[in-house]
Design a protein around this motif. Structure first.
Motif, PDB file in Angstrom:
ATOM      1  N   UNK A 115       0.874  -1.136  -0.251  1.00  0.00           N
ATOM      2  CA  UNK A 115       0.080  -0.056   0.078  1.00  0.00           C
ATOM      3  C   UNK A 115       0.855   1.344   0.034  1.00  0.00           C
ATOM      4  N   UNK A 116       2.228   1.035   0.042  1.00  0.00           N
ATOM      5  CA  UNK A 116       3.095   2.353  -0.017  1.00  0.00           C
ATOM      6  C   UNK A 116       3.291   3.102   1.465  1.00  0.00           C
ATOM      7  N   UNK A 117       2.502   2.536   2.685  1.00  0.00           N
ATOM      8  CA  UNK A 117       2.791   2.908   3.854  1.00  0.00           C
ATOM      9  C   UNK A 117       4.080   2.820   4.518  1.00  0.00           C
ATOM     10  N   UNK A 118       4.592   1.920   3.976  1.00  0.00           N
ATOM     11  CA  UNK A 118       6.123   1.566   4.679  1.00  0.00           C
ATOM     12  C   UNK A 118       7.079   1.147   3.480  1.00  0.00           C
ATOM     13  N   UNK A 119       8.278   1.132   3.646  1.00  0.00           N
ATOM     14  CA  UNK A 119       9.269   1.014   2.486  1.00  0.00           C
ATOM     15  C   UNK A 119      10.146  -0.235   3.051  1.00  0.00           C
ATOM     16  N   UNK A 120       9.894  -1.407   2.124  1.00  0.00           N
ATOM     17  CA  UNK A 120      10.809  -2.276   2.569  1.00  0.00           C
ATOM     18  C   UNK A 120      12.376  -2.039   2.676  1.00  0.00           C
ATOM     19  N   UNK A 121      13.126  -2.632   3.555  1.00  0.00           N
ATOM     20  CA  UNK A 121      14.518  -2.521   3.468  1.00  0.00           C
ATOM     21  C   UNK A 121      15.172  -3.222   2.395  1.00  0.00           C
ATOM     22  N   UNK A 122      16.464  -3.036   2.347  1.00  0.00           N
ATOM     23  CA  UNK A 122      17.116  -3.707   1.185  1.00  0.00           C
ATOM     24  C   UNK A 122      17.102  -5.044   1.209  1.00  0.00           C
ATOM     25  N   UNK A 123      17.573  -5.502   2.658  1.00  0.00           N
ATOM     26  CA  UNK A 123      17.245  -6.998   3.200  1.00  0.00           C
ATOM     27  C   UNK A 123      15.982  -7.560   2.777  1.00  0.00           C
ATOM     28  N   UNK A 124      14.877  -7.278   2.963  1.00  0.00           N
ATOM     29  CA  UNK A 124      13.826  -7.593   2.672  1.00  0.00           C
ATOM     30  C   UNK A 124      13.338  -7.744   1.201  1.00  0.00           C
ATOM     31  N   UNK A 125      13.857  -6.574   0.602  1.00  0.00           N
ATOM     32  CA  UNK A 125      13.908  -6.628  -0.932  1.00  0.00           C
ATOM     33  C   UNK A 125      14.612  -8.023  -1.583  1.00  0.00           C
ATOM     34  N   UNK A 126      15.674  -8.276  -1.016  1.00  0.00           N
ATOM     35  CA  UNK A 126      16.607  -9.184  -1.402  1.00  0.00           C
ATOM     36  C   UNK A 126      15.945 -10.491  -1.046  1.00  0.00           C
ATOM     37  N   UNK A 127      15.179 -10.715   0.017  1.00  0.00           N
ATOM     38  CA  UNK A 127      14.668 -11.914   0.247  1.00  0.00           C
ATOM     39  C   UNK A 127      13.528 -12.201  -0.671  1.00  0.00           C
ATOM     40  N   UNK A 128      12.770 -10.932  -0.848  1.00  0.00           N
ATOM     41  CA  UNK A 128      11.505 -11.111  -1.683  1.00  0.00           C
ATOM     42  C   UNK A 128      12.126 -11.531  -3.213  1.00  0.00           C
ATOM     43  N   UNK A 129      13.057 -10.883  -3.613  1.00  0.00           N
ATOM     44  CA  UNK A 129      13.446 -11.174  -5.198  1.00  0.00           C
ATOM     45  C   UNK A 129      13.834 -12.819  -4.955  1.00  0.00           C
ATOM     46  N   UNK A 130      14.510 -13.195  -4.099  1.00  0.00           N
ATOM     47  CA  UNK A 130      14.926 -14.506  -3.961  1.00  0.00           C
ATOM     48  C   UNK A 130      13.615 -15.601  -4.136  1.00  0.00           C
ATOM     49  N   UNK A 131      12.522 -15.123  -3.344  1.00  0.00           N
ATOM     50  CA  UNK A 131      11.303 -15.959  -3.276  1.00  0.00           C
ATOM     51  C   UNK A 131      10.864 -16.071  -4.591  1.00  0.00           C
ATOM     52  N   UNK A 132      10.508 -14.889  -5.373  1.00  0.00           N
ATOM     53  CA  UNK A 132       9.868 -14.753  -6.421  1.00  0.00           C
ATOM     54  C   UNK A 132      10.833 -15.202  -7.533  1.00  0.00           C
ATOM     55  N   UNK A 133      12.066 -15.438  -7.641  1.00  0.00           N
ATOM     56  CA  UNK A 133      13.037 -15.822  -8.456  1.00  0.00           C
ATOM     57  C   UNK A 133      13.162 -14.360  -9.435  1.00  0.00           C
TER      58      UNK A 133
END
Length: 67
Positions: free
Chosen positions: A38-56
């Protein structure tokens, strides 16, 4: 516009993963995922990395840096 908002939701919906399933599989809370989408918070770099790995995908894709 914050591209990651759109990309995260698109990736989740393309793979037919609910917010609850994504939370369970990644260890993030449902509310955190809802805040990111929703844009209420910004994911950290570590979160983005984990999500990228999850989604391939690469983090550049989520951030729209891979023109």
């Amino acid at each position: 516009m914050k591209v990651y908002l759109v990309r995260l939701k698109e990736l989740r919906e393309e793979r037919k993963v609910t917010i609850t399933e994504l939370a369970t599989e990644t260890g993030f809370s449902k509310s955190a995922i809802q805040y990111w989408e929703s844009g209420q918070r910004v994911p950290s770099v570590a979160v983005l990395i984990k999500l990228a790995q999850y989604f391939g995908v690469i983090t550049d894709y989520i951030l729209d840096l891979n023109n």
